[in-house]
Design a protein around this motif. Structure first.
Motif, PDB file in Angstrom:
ATOM      1  N   GLY A 160       0.832  -1.195   0.000  1.00 17.81           N
ATOM      2  CA  GLY A 160       0.000   0.000   0.000  1.00 17.81           C
ATOM      3  C   GLY A 160       0.868   1.247   0.000  1.00 17.81           C
ATOM      4  N   GLU A 161       0.228   2.365  -0.152  1.00 21.82           N
ATOM      5  CA  GLU A 161       0.948   3.633  -0.134  1.00 21.82           C
ATOM      6  C   GLU A 161       1.617   3.818   1.218  1.00 21.82           C
ATOM      7  N   ALA A 162       2.859   4.260   1.195  1.00 18.73           N
ATOM      8  CA  ALA A 162       3.618   4.421   2.432  1.00 18.73           C
ATOM      9  C   ALA A 162       3.001   5.496   3.324  1.00 18.73           C
ATOM     10  N   MET A 163       3.141   5.298   4.631  1.00 19.53           N
ATOM     11  CA  MET A 163       2.755   6.275   5.644  1.00 19.53           C
ATOM     12  C   MET A 163       1.254   6.562   5.635  1.00 19.53           C
ATOM     13  N   GLN A 164       0.462   5.504   5.419  1.00 14.26           N
ATOM     14  CA  GLN A 164      -0.986   5.622   5.560  1.00 14.26           C
ATOM     15  C   GLN A 164      -1.491   4.312   6.159  1.00 14.26           C
ATOM     16  N   GLY A 165      -2.763   4.244   6.474  1.00 15.00           N
ATOM     17  CA  GLY A 165      -3.244   3.149   7.301  1.00 15.00           C
ATOM     18  C   GLY A 165      -4.032   2.060   6.606  1.00 15.00           C
TER      19      GLY A 165
END
Length: 205
Positions: A160-165
């Protein structure tokens, strides 16, 4: 080529105990579904639910549940190792599984081959940070040392996209590229396992 009685076992190395939802288990389930479609029936184990004691022996003594799991691994033709990404690495549970498998190198069959030679390994990695390629490389190096054979394109992963949940199991469905990669890995694993069933590696001198 006949794939009669080929068996797969998915070792889910989530840090979450059952019955908590696990992205690692979800992608393992998707691999198992594709393996069944290709001709190999399968089961799964969430390794964190077991008492897999630290060590590099086949049996670390009282309370160790590794020997029973090792029997399941030994009975399988295809072993899936599925792990989340934590700080860029495989989970500690996945590392524990590799450490415990180390003892299998010295467990030889009647032809002098390490017991896992002739089995096929697949890798699956999920995470909302980078690291999947490095984790797959580490898994495959260790599993190949232990004796497993790696099929062409024998891994699947989702980053997934980095630095997200958002996690893999938050998605409505697997992205098309991930689903296609999972299908390819499963199909190639069943093909290779069928070949190795019919044509074993030569005896070790």
């Amino acid at each position: 080529m006949s794939t009669d009685s080929l068996r797969a076992l998915a070792l889910t190395c989530s840090l979450k105990k059952s019955p908590k939802p696990s992205s690692s288990e979800l992608i393992a389930d998707q691999l198992l579904a594709q393996l069944r479609r290709a001709g190999a029936e399968g089961d799964k184990v969430r390794c964190v639910d077991l008492a897999l004691l630290p060590g590099v022996e086949a049996d670390m003594g009282p309370g160790d549940e590794w020997p029973a799991l090792l029997e399941k691994i030994t009975a399988a033709d295809i072993v899936v190792l599925s792990t989340p990404t934590w700080v860029g690495h495989m989970s500690s549970v996945a590392q524990r599984v590799l450490e415990r498998l180390d003892a299998a190198i010295s467990d030889k069959d009647d032809a002098g081959r390490p017991r896992m030679v002739g089995k096929v390994a697949l890798a699956a990695v999920v995470g909302n940070e980078d690291g999947a390629h490095k984790i797959v490389a580490d898994l495959f190096q260790a599993l190949n040392d232990i004796g497993f054979s790696i099929p062409a394109q024998g891994c699947t992963y989702w980053n997934g996209e980095a630095m997200q949940g958002t996690n893999f199991n938050d998605l409505d469905e697997a992205p098309e590229a991930v689903a296609a990669t999972t299908e390819t890995a499963a199909r190639n694993a069943v093909h290779l396992a069928g070949l190795l069933r019919r044509h074993e590696y030569p005896p070790y001198e």
